[in-house]
Write a protein that holds these residues in place. Structure first.
Motif, PDB file in Angstrom:
ATOM      1  N   SER A  26       1.518   2.899   7.607  1.00  0.00           N
ATOM      2  CA  SER A  26       1.030   2.979   9.130  1.00  0.00           C
ATOM      3  C   SER A  26      -0.289   2.445   9.113  1.00  0.00           C
ATOM      4  CB  SER A  26       1.183   4.411   9.640  1.00  0.00           C
ATOM      5  OG  SER A  26       0.201   5.178   8.715  1.00  0.00           O
ATOM      6  N   GLN A  27      -0.906   2.147  10.335  1.00  0.00           N
ATOM      7  CA  GLN A  27      -2.256   1.235  10.512  1.00  0.00           C
ATOM      8  C   GLN A  27      -3.008   2.421  10.038  1.00  0.00           C
ATOM      9  OE1 GLN A  27      -2.337  -1.586  11.911  1.00  0.00           O
ATOM     10  NE2 GLN A  27      -4.740  -1.501  11.568  1.00  0.00           N
ATOM     11  N   GLY A  28      -4.268   1.939   9.448  1.00  0.00           N
ATOM     12  CA  GLY A  28      -5.280   2.628   8.897  1.00  0.00           C
ATOM     13  C   GLY A  28      -5.188   3.314   7.580  1.00  0.00           C
ATOM     14  N   HIS A  29      -3.992   3.074   6.946  1.00  0.00           N
ATOM     15  CA  HIS A  29      -3.819   3.451   5.473  1.00  0.00           C
ATOM     16  C   HIS A  29      -3.898   2.353   4.427  1.00  0.00           C
ATOM     17  CE1 HIS A  29      -3.217   7.747   6.690  1.00  0.00           C
ATOM     18  NE2 HIS A  29      -2.643   7.188   7.697  1.00  0.00           N
ATOM     19  N   GLY A  30      -4.433   2.618   3.299  1.00  0.00           N
ATOM     20  CA  GLY A  30      -4.260   1.627   2.097  1.00  0.00           C
ATOM     21  C   GLY A  30      -2.897   1.457   1.423  1.00  0.00           C
ATOM     22  N   LEU A  31      -3.216   1.080   0.151  1.00  0.00           N
ATOM     23  CA  LEU A  31      -1.937   1.029  -0.652  1.00  0.00           C
ATOM     24  C   LEU A  31      -2.079   2.157  -1.469  1.00  0.00           C
ATOM     25  CD1 LEU A  31      -2.019  -2.869  -1.173  1.00  0.00           C
ATOM     26  CD2 LEU A  31      -1.230  -1.741   0.431  1.00  0.00           C
ATOM     27  N   GLU A  32      -2.839   3.246  -1.634  1.00  0.00           N
ATOM     28  CA  GLU A  32      -2.600   4.324  -2.369  1.00  0.00           C
ATOM     29  C   GLU A  32      -1.141   4.638  -2.491  1.00  0.00           C
ATOM     30  OE1 GLU A  32      -5.303   7.917  -3.909  1.00  0.00           O
ATOM     31  OE2 GLU A  32      -5.615   7.630  -2.153  1.00  0.00           O
ATOM     32  N   GLY A  33      -0.752   5.073  -3.704  1.00  0.00           N
ATOM     33  CA  GLY A  33       0.708   5.544  -3.789  1.00  0.00           C
ATOM     34  C   GLY A  33       1.649   4.420  -4.272  1.00  0.00           C
ATOM     35  N   TYR A  34       1.161   3.151  -3.593  1.00  0.00           N
ATOM     36  CA  TYR A  34       1.989   1.811  -4.147  1.00  0.00           C
ATOM     37  C   TYR A  34       1.547   1.256  -5.428  1.00  0.00           C
ATOM     38  CZ  TYR A  34       3.908   2.682   0.347  1.00  0.00           C
ATOM     39  OH  TYR A  34       4.746   3.162   1.583  1.00  0.00           O
ATOM     40  N   LEU A  35       0.512   1.542  -5.834  1.00  0.00           N
ATOM     41  CA  LEU A  35      -0.107   0.856  -6.903  1.00  0.00           C
ATOM     42  C   LEU A  35       0.191   1.670  -8.257  1.00  0.00           C
ATOM     43  CD1 LEU A  35      -3.731   0.336  -5.671  1.00  0.00           C
ATOM     44  CD2 LEU A  35      -1.741  -1.257  -5.508  1.00  0.00           C
ATOM     45  N   PHE A  36       1.216   1.255  -8.864  1.00  0.00           N
ATOM     46  CA  PHE A  36       2.185   1.846  -9.954  1.00  0.00           C
ATOM     47  C   PHE A  36       1.178   2.075 -11.152  1.00  0.00           C
ATOM     48  CE2 PHE A  36       4.996   2.770 -13.536  1.00  0.00           C
ATOM     49  CZ  PHE A  36       5.665   3.547 -13.104  1.00  0.00           C
ATOM     50  N   PRO A  37       0.916   3.167 -11.476  1.00  0.00           N
ATOM     51  CA  PRO A  37       0.106   3.491 -12.660  1.00  0.00           C
ATOM     52  C   PRO A  37       0.649   3.113 -14.069  1.00  0.00           C
ATOM     53  CG  PRO A  37       1.210   5.725 -12.004  1.00  0.00           C
ATOM     54  CD  PRO A  37       1.584   4.752 -11.176  1.00  0.00           C
ATOM     55  N   ASP A  38       0.315   2.056 -14.631  1.00  0.00           N
ATOM     56  CA  ASP A  38       0.973   1.623 -16.014  1.00  0.00           C
ATOM     57  C   ASP A  38      -0.077   0.794 -16.844  1.00  0.00           C
ATOM     58  OD1 ASP A  38       2.951   1.044 -17.910  1.00  0.00           O
ATOM     59  OD2 ASP A  38       4.242   0.236 -16.413  1.00  0.00           O
ATOM     60  N   THR A  39       0.100   0.384 -17.895  1.00  0.00           N
ATOM     61  CA  THR A  39      -0.731  -0.505 -18.801  1.00  0.00           C
ATOM     62  C   THR A  39      -0.491  -1.870 -18.453  1.00  0.00           C
ATOM     63  OG1 THR A  39      -0.752   1.266 -20.580  1.00  0.00           O
ATOM     64  CG2 THR A  39      -1.356  -1.315 -21.018  1.00  0.00           C
ATOM     65  N   TYR A  40      -1.438  -2.447 -17.908  1.00  0.00           N
ATOM     66  CA  TYR A  40      -1.449  -3.891 -17.696  1.00  0.00           C
ATOM     67  C   TYR A  40      -2.404  -4.855 -18.307  1.00  0.00           C
ATOM     68  CZ  TYR A  40       0.797  -2.130 -13.387  1.00  0.00           C
ATOM     69  OH  TYR A  40       1.346  -1.348 -12.611  1.00  0.00           O
ATOM     70  N   ARG A  41      -1.985  -6.220 -18.732  1.00  0.00           N
ATOM     71  CA  ARG A  41      -2.989  -6.957 -19.324  1.00  0.00           C
ATOM     72  C   ARG A  41      -3.189  -8.097 -18.279  1.00  0.00           C
ATOM     73  NH1 ARG A  41      -3.041  -7.113 -24.956  1.00  0.00           N
ATOM     74  NH2 ARG A  41      -1.922  -5.477 -25.811  1.00  0.00           N
ATOM     75  N   PHE A  42      -4.409  -8.321 -17.988  1.00  0.00           N
ATOM     76  CA  PHE A  42      -4.723  -9.571 -17.071  1.00  0.00           C
ATOM     77  C   PHE A  42      -5.855 -10.375 -17.892  1.00  0.00           C
ATOM     78  CE2 PHE A  42      -3.507  -6.220 -14.105  1.00  0.00           C
ATOM     79  CZ  PHE A  42      -2.544  -6.914 -13.537  1.00  0.00           C
ATOM     80  N   ARG A  43      -6.055 -11.516 -17.499  1.00  0.00           N
ATOM     81  CA  ARG A  43      -7.288 -12.455 -17.953  1.00  0.00           C
ATOM     82  C   ARG A  43      -8.502 -11.886 -17.085  1.00  0.00           C
ATOM     83  NH1 ARG A  43      -6.533 -17.705 -19.539  1.00  0.00           N
ATOM     84  NH2 ARG A  43      -8.097 -18.274 -18.248  1.00  0.00           N
ATOM     85  N   ASN A  44      -9.664 -12.143 -17.730  1.00  0.00           N
ATOM     86  CA  ASN A  44     -10.774 -11.685 -17.131  1.00  0.00           C
ATOM     87  C   ASN A  44     -11.109 -12.150 -15.713  1.00  0.00           C
ATOM     88  OD1 ASN A  44     -11.406  -9.999 -19.436  1.00  0.00           O
ATOM     89  ND2 ASN A  44     -12.650 -11.701 -20.366  1.00  0.00           N
ATOM     90  N   ASP A  45     -10.796 -13.407 -15.252  1.00  0.00           N
ATOM     91  CA  ASP A  45     -10.856 -14.090 -14.045  1.00  0.00           C
ATOM     92  C   ASP A  45      -9.565 -13.778 -13.116  1.00  0.00           C
ATOM     93  OD1 ASP A  45      -8.954 -15.341 -15.264  1.00  0.00           O
ATOM     94  OD2 ASP A  45      -9.930 -17.605 -14.963  1.00  0.00           O
ATOM     95  N   VAL A  46      -8.944 -12.716 -13.404  1.00  0.00           N
ATOM     96  CA  VAL A  46      -8.014 -12.455 -12.513  1.00  0.00           C
ATOM     97  C   VAL A  46      -8.398 -12.062 -10.902  1.00  0.00           C
ATOM     98  CG1 VAL A  46      -7.620  -9.969 -13.116  1.00  0.00           C
ATOM     99  CG2 VAL A  46      -5.569 -11.288 -12.282  1.00  0.00           C
ATOM    100  N   SER A  47      -7.804 -12.290  -9.982  1.00  0.00           N
ATOM    101  CA  SER A  47      -8.065 -11.903  -8.695  1.00  0.00           C
ATOM    102  C   SER A  47      -7.568 -10.550  -8.488  1.00  0.00           C
ATOM    103  CB  SER A  47      -7.510 -12.892  -7.600  1.00  0.00           C
ATOM    104  OG  SER A  47      -6.154 -12.876  -7.557  1.00  0.00           O
ATOM    105  N   ALA A  48      -8.227  -9.809  -7.545  1.00  0.00           N
ATOM    106  CA  ALA A  48      -7.907  -8.633  -7.110  1.00  0.00           C
ATOM    107  C   ALA A  48      -6.570  -8.611  -6.482  1.00  0.00           C
ATOM    108  CB  ALA A  48      -8.694  -8.214  -6.104  1.00  0.00           C
ATOM    109  N   GLU A  49      -6.101  -9.536  -5.695  1.00  0.00           N
ATOM    110  CA  GLU A  49      -4.937  -9.967  -5.176  1.00  0.00           C
ATOM    111  C   GLU A  49      -3.734  -9.916  -6.137  1.00  0.00           C
ATOM    112  OE1 GLU A  49      -7.479 -12.290  -2.297  1.00  0.00           O
ATOM    113  OE2 GLU A  49      -7.477 -11.591  -4.458  1.00  0.00           O
ATOM    114  N   THR A  50      -3.989 -10.445  -7.236  1.00  0.00           N
ATOM    115  CA  THR A  50      -2.907 -10.636  -8.150  1.00  0.00           C
ATOM    116  C   THR A  50      -2.734  -9.303  -9.098  1.00  0.00           C
ATOM    117  OG1 THR A  50      -3.508 -12.853  -8.900  1.00  0.00           O
ATOM    118  CG2 THR A  50      -2.492 -11.699 -10.484  1.00  0.00           C
ATOM    119  N   VAL A  51      -3.873  -8.630  -9.284  1.00  0.00           N
ATOM    120  CA  VAL A  51      -3.598  -7.106  -9.680  1.00  0.00           C
ATOM    121  C   VAL A  51      -2.835  -6.296  -8.694  1.00  0.00           C
ATOM    122  CG1 VAL A  51      -4.909  -5.313 -10.536  1.00  0.00           C
ATOM    123  CG2 VAL A  51      -5.934  -7.516 -11.051  1.00  0.00           C
TER     124      VAL A  51
END
Length: 201
Positions: A26-51
């Motif tokens: 709903s309006q006014g709420h962020g993505l908390e709850g949808y960001l699955f907790p796991d181990t990820y590997r990203f490049r140092n220059d990764v964008s926030a959108e990609t993460v």
């Protein structure tokens, strides 16, 4: 940090490719709850959108790996929306640690929802206050917030954490019991009761 907050905040669902999965927020709420907790590997220059996109897609993938299909309506077989499932799972995640206890606690919360009984989850009060108390104070339990499940019936407006797959599956496949009450000791041991008197004892 600013980039992260922008993408994971309330406008983030329009910035990433998996926005169809986020339509129930709903309006006014962020993505908390949808960001699955796991181990990820990203490049140092990764964008926030990609993460963020990767974490949301991982939620969908991990649920699919457990034979949970998320329909386009975002309403699952048990009649709950994806947002409701993640909201309840986020509470279960914060209340108990073991898989077995998660199943029982999910069952208790679902029963309470069915009979119109307040969830009274300390974790939702801690979410408001920022504390990590095993039991909340009487004063904190009276804080006026839609997330306070002592004051308001039903689920809070959204998740209070990012639940793992065990908590999600506990909500989708809860353990049937006669319990209506539980508490967790400071050591993490869960105690269950069928009556309020047993719970007090």
């Amino acid at each position: 940090e600013d980039d992260w907050l922008e993408v994971s905040g309330e406008d983030g669902k329009w910035m990433i490719s998996s926005k169809n999965l986020l339509a129930g927020i709903s309006q006014g709420h962020g993505l908390e709850g949808y960001l699955f907790p796991d181990t990820y590997r990203f490049r140092n220059d990764v964008s926030a959108e990609t993460v963020v996109d990767t974490m949301v897609l991982t939620l969908q993938r991990r649920m699919a790996e457990n034979d949970v299909v998320i329909p386009s309506t975002l309403v699952l077989e048990n009649g709950m929306t994806l947002h409701e499932i993640l909201t309840l799972a986020s509470i279960v995640e914060r209340e108990v640690a073991s898989i077995e206890d998660m199943g029982v606690v999910a069952g208790i919360f679902l029963t309470r929802l069915q009979i119109g009984m307040a969830l009274q989850a300390d974790s939702t009060v801690n979410y408001i206050t920022g504390k990590k108390d095993a039991a909340v104070t009487l004063e904190d339990s009276r804080v006026d917030s839609a997330y306070n499940t002592y004051l308001y019936l039903g689920l809070p407006p959204g998740p209070i954490s990012n639940p793992g797959i065990n908590a999600i599956m506990a909500v989708l496949g809860p353990t049937d019991s006669d319990y209506l009450y539980f508490l967790t000791s400071p050591e993490g041991v869960a105690y269950f009761a069928t009556t309020f008197d047993q719970h007090i004892a």
